[in-house]
Design a protein around this motif. Structure first.
Motif, PDB file in Angstrom:
ATOM      1  N   LEU A   1       6.741  -6.984   0.735  1.00 38.95           N
ATOM      2  CA  LEU A   1       7.082  -7.258  -0.659  1.00 38.95           C
ATOM      3  C   LEU A   1       6.115  -8.284  -1.250  1.00 38.95           C
ATOM      4  N   ASP A   2       5.785  -9.300  -0.452  1.00 39.68           N
ATOM      5  CA  ASP A   2       4.904 -10.357  -0.931  1.00 39.68           C
ATOM      6  C   ASP A   2       3.534  -9.825  -1.316  1.00 39.68           C
TER       7      ASP A   2
ATOM      8  N   LEU B   1       6.578  -1.756   0.386  1.00 40.12           N
ATOM      9  CA  LEU B   1       5.311  -1.757  -0.332  1.00 40.12           C
ATOM     10  C   LEU B   1       5.397  -0.912  -1.587  1.00 40.12           C
ATOM     11  N   ALA B   2       6.072   0.236  -1.481  1.00 41.29           N
ATOM     12  CA  ALA B   2       6.145   1.157  -2.612  1.00 41.29           C
ATOM     13  C   ALA B   2       6.953   0.579  -3.765  1.00 41.29           C
ATOM     14  N   VAL B   3       8.080  -0.054  -3.461  1.00 40.83           N
ATOM     15  CA  VAL B   3       8.940  -0.583  -4.535  1.00 40.83           C
ATOM     16  C   VAL B   3       8.514  -1.970  -4.976  1.00 40.83           C
ATOM     17  N   GLY B   4       7.569  -2.578  -4.258  1.00 41.29           N
ATOM     18  CA  GLY B   4       7.145  -3.934  -4.581  1.00 41.29           C
ATOM     19  C   GLY B   4       6.734  -4.138  -6.018  1.00 41.29           C
TER      20      GLY B   4
ATOM     21  N   ALA C   1       2.873   3.916  -4.099  1.00 35.31           N
ATOM     22  CA  ALA C   1       3.880   4.948  -3.837  1.00 35.31           C
ATOM     23  C   ALA C   1       3.377   6.117  -2.988  1.00 35.31           C
ATOM     24  N   PRO C   2       2.117   6.562  -3.122  1.00 32.26           N
ATOM     25  CA  PRO C   2       1.681   7.696  -2.297  1.00 32.26           C
ATOM     26  C   PRO C   2       1.832   7.484  -0.794  1.00 32.26           C
ATOM     27  N   MET C   3       1.858   6.215  -0.361  1.00 31.62           N
ATOM     28  CA  MET C   3       2.048   5.952   1.063  1.00 31.62           C
ATOM     29  C   MET C   3       3.359   6.569   1.560  1.00 31.62           C
ATOM     30  N   VAL C   4       4.397   6.482   0.750  1.00 32.20           N
ATOM     31  CA  VAL C   4       5.712   6.983   1.151  1.00 32.20           C
ATOM     32  C   VAL C   4       5.703   8.498   1.283  1.00 32.20           C
ATOM     33  N   PHE C   5       4.961   9.170   0.407  1.00 33.16           N
ATOM     34  CA  PHE C   5       4.987  10.634   0.378  1.00 33.16           C
ATOM     35  C   PHE C   5       3.970  11.257   1.336  1.00 33.16           C
TER      36      PHE C   5
ATOM     37  N   ARG D   1       1.724   2.526  16.811  1.00 35.74           N
ATOM     38  CA  ARG D   1       1.520   3.428  15.690  1.00 35.74           C
ATOM     39  C   ARG D   1       2.114   2.895  14.397  1.00 35.74           C
ATOM     40  N   HIS D   2       2.608   1.671  14.414  1.00 37.41           N
ATOM     41  CA  HIS D   2       3.063   1.069  13.166  1.00 37.41           C
ATOM     42  C   HIS D   2       1.926   0.906  12.176  1.00 37.41           C
ATOM     43  N   HIS D   3       0.682   1.024  12.638  1.00 36.88           N
ATOM     44  CA  HIS D   3      -0.443   0.890  11.718  1.00 36.88           C
ATOM     45  C   HIS D   3      -0.523   2.058  10.745  1.00 36.88           C
ATOM     46  N   ARG D   4       0.264   3.118  10.965  1.00 34.71           N
ATOM     47  CA  ARG D   4       0.217   4.218  10.030  1.00 34.71           C
ATOM     48  C   ARG D   4       0.792   3.792   8.697  1.00 34.71           C
ATOM     49  N   ARG D   5       1.532   2.695   8.635  1.00 38.54           N
ATOM     50  CA  ARG D   5       2.041   2.203   7.368  1.00 38.54           C
ATOM     51  C   ARG D   5       1.215   0.994   6.945  1.00 38.54           C
ATOM     52  N   PHE D   6       1.169   0.800   5.635  1.00 38.93           N
ATOM     53  CA  PHE D   6       0.303  -0.272   5.133  1.00 38.93           C
ATOM     54  C   PHE D   6       0.925  -1.636   5.409  1.00 38.93           C
ATOM     55  N   HIS D   7       0.161  -2.484   6.061  1.00 43.13           N
ATOM     56  CA  HIS D   7       0.625  -3.835   6.355  1.00 43.13           C
ATOM     57  C   HIS D   7      -0.250  -4.829   5.609  1.00 43.13           C
ATOM     58  N   LEU D   8       0.321  -5.465   4.611  1.00 36.99           N
ATOM     59  CA  LEU D   8      -0.401  -6.442   3.808  1.00 36.99           C
ATOM     60  C   LEU D   8      -1.603  -5.831   3.104  1.00 36.99           C
TER      61      LEU D   8
END
Length: 476
Positions: free
Chosen positions: A20-21, A143-146, A303-307, A469-476
């Motif tokens: 969120l930050d 990240l998407a709703v941030g 948002a495209p990250m979620v889809f 495999r958590h790197h598949r999502r955006f971190h910071l």
């Protein structure tokens, strides 16, 4: 609900805060500048101080957790993040706000390094993929709703974005303290690379300081700072080749796929931070949009990250990480080129094309990036390789934001408008992502191109890869 699931919930609380930050503070920058009287350079330090602190400490924080207890370090991190949020929320001047952001960064480092370790430690191997799926979904969703959440909170008061962290921190600490068992790594030893940490901290800080203050301070002083910073980074490189427990094992980058994936991470994430820092200011200060409207407008970046992410496994299987990543980097480059054409009256339709292309690139690159990087590593190197990749992602933001900001302020100082200066400065992220596309194509290889079977080559097993495999999502 059993203890393992409560541990997952507690770890997700920390992850939610970090994700969120990464967007809400950017949306608040115009209001922060007017309220605390921050200069352009001080406003940039609100972001850079946070990123620099995380990048310097994240690998060491993970090692300290392995040595002295992952739950203990995670809780200390959450407490530090909460204290930093209090300092930031009550800040009446830019220096106090920057101090609060440094404290937040110091707390975020162990949270980022150890959140996944807490989860993996409590789940049996058969349930790890399901737990990681939930963990990663929290990352993408936050990240998407941030942007939208940030816009709503900033409309109330920018200080709310920091105070809202406090109940989340308190609840997260309570859950982790009660549910998560303590764990350590008996083979971690008790050596910390303090000399390397000092050299890295000094070097990165001085180089970024020189870039951020290049227009505000005299030329000789800026050059001197940059030279001392570069000398410190050379000293860091030399130290890392001599110590037993280095922060960064530079030999990792001799592995072509890992180098290519790391380059992609550095280039794309660096560009993301530059975009998410400047575009909300352009939308609010130049185009006159409200924070809520601005939050909605920049949603196509995140948002495209979620889809896209749920289909990443099938896309990797069909096209391979090399082709998919290179295509994503090219799409990202195209989106950024669109953003170099903005002016004071550019329609949102044009901006939407740029935002959406760049957002799709983020969704396409992250999963294959992780697969290419971790599958190329011997099993015993997966931990340090994952830590260095996390460090590079955050470091990329600090460096790219500082470089883009230096160009922006130079153009602004020479008489260009805000929009014209931003358009010109965006060519740096364009070049960065284009370079990443070349390096991705040149070095990344898929499993079929890598040669021996992973089991034979001593690469990580599927269960080990699940842990990273958590790197598949955006971190910071």
């Amino acid at each position: 609900m059993t203890g393992k699931w409560w541990t997952l919930v507690g770890a997700c609380f920390g992850l939610f805060l970090l994700m969120l930050d990464s967007t809400v503070v950017s949306l608040a920058l115009p209001q922060i500048r007017g309220d605390v009287g921050a200069s352009a350079e001080q406003l940039q330090w609100v972001m850079n101080s946070y990123l620099l602190t995380i990048s310097v400490l994240v690998v060491t924080a993970g090692r300290l957790g392995d040595m002295f207890g992952r739950r203990r370090l995670f809780l200390i991190g959450m407490l530090g993040f909460g204290i930093g949020s209090i300092v930031s929320g009550f800040a009446g001047d830019p220096d106090t706000l920057i101090l609060g952001r440094i404290l937040q960064g110091a707390g975020a480092a162990p949270m980022l390094a150890l959140s996944l370790a807490l989860v993996v430690n409590v789940f049996p191997e058969a349930e790890v993929p399901k737990a990681l799926g939930i963990w990663a979904a929290v990352s993408s969703s936050a990240l998407a709703v941030g942007p939208l959440v940030g816009g709503i909170l900033v409309e109330i008061d920018w200080r709310v974005i920091f105070f809202l962290n406090l109940p989340i921190v308190a609840l997260g600490m309570l859950i982790v303290a009660r549910a998560a068992p303590e764990s350590t790594d008996p083979g971690a030893g008790h050596k910390i690379d303090w000399s390397g940490l000092a050299a890295l901290s000094l070097g990165l800080t001085l180089v970024v300081l020189a870039l951020v203050q290049s227009e505000a301070w005299s030329g000789p002083l800026v050059i001197a700072l940059a030279l001392v910073g570069l000398a410190s980074l050379v000293a860091f490189w030399m130290i890392e080749h001599r110590v037993r427990a280095p922060i960064v094992e530079f030999d990792l980058f001799r592995n072509g796929p890992y180098f290519g994936a790391s380059a992609a991470a550095f280039c794309l994430v660096g560009a993301f931070w530059a975009v998410i820092y400047f575009q909300p200011q352009y939308l609010q200060d130049v185009r006159g949009h409200s924070p809520i409207a601005c939050g909605l407008m920049v949603l196509p970046i995140t948002a495209p990250m979620v889809f896209v992410s749920p289909f990443s496994g099938r896309l990797i299987a069909k096209f391979g990480p090399r082709a998919l990543m290179t295509f994503g980097m090219v799409v990202g480059t195209a989106g950024l080129i669109v953003l170099t054409q903005i002016g004071s009256d550019t329609s949102y339709g044009v901006l939407l094309i740029g935002y959406l292309l760049f957002g799709i690139a983020l969704g396409l690159v992250y999963a294959p990036m992780s697969t290419a990087a971790m599958a190329a590593m011997p099993g015993e190197k997966v931990g340090i390789a994952s830590g260095v990749l996390s460090m590079l992602r955050v470091l990329a933001g600090a460096v790219a934001l500082a470089g883009t900001g230096a160009i922006f302020h130079a153009l602004l100082g020479s008489g260009h408008s805000f929009a014209g200066s931003l358009a010109g400065a965006t060519w740096l992220p364009v070049g960065l992502v284009a370079l990443g596309a070349v390096l991705t194509w040149g070095f990344v290889r898929g499993p079929a191109e890598e040669g021996p079977d992973p089991a034979v080559a001593g690469r990580p097993s599927p269960s080990q890869l699940h842990h990273h495999r958590h790197h598949r999502r955006f971190h910071l």
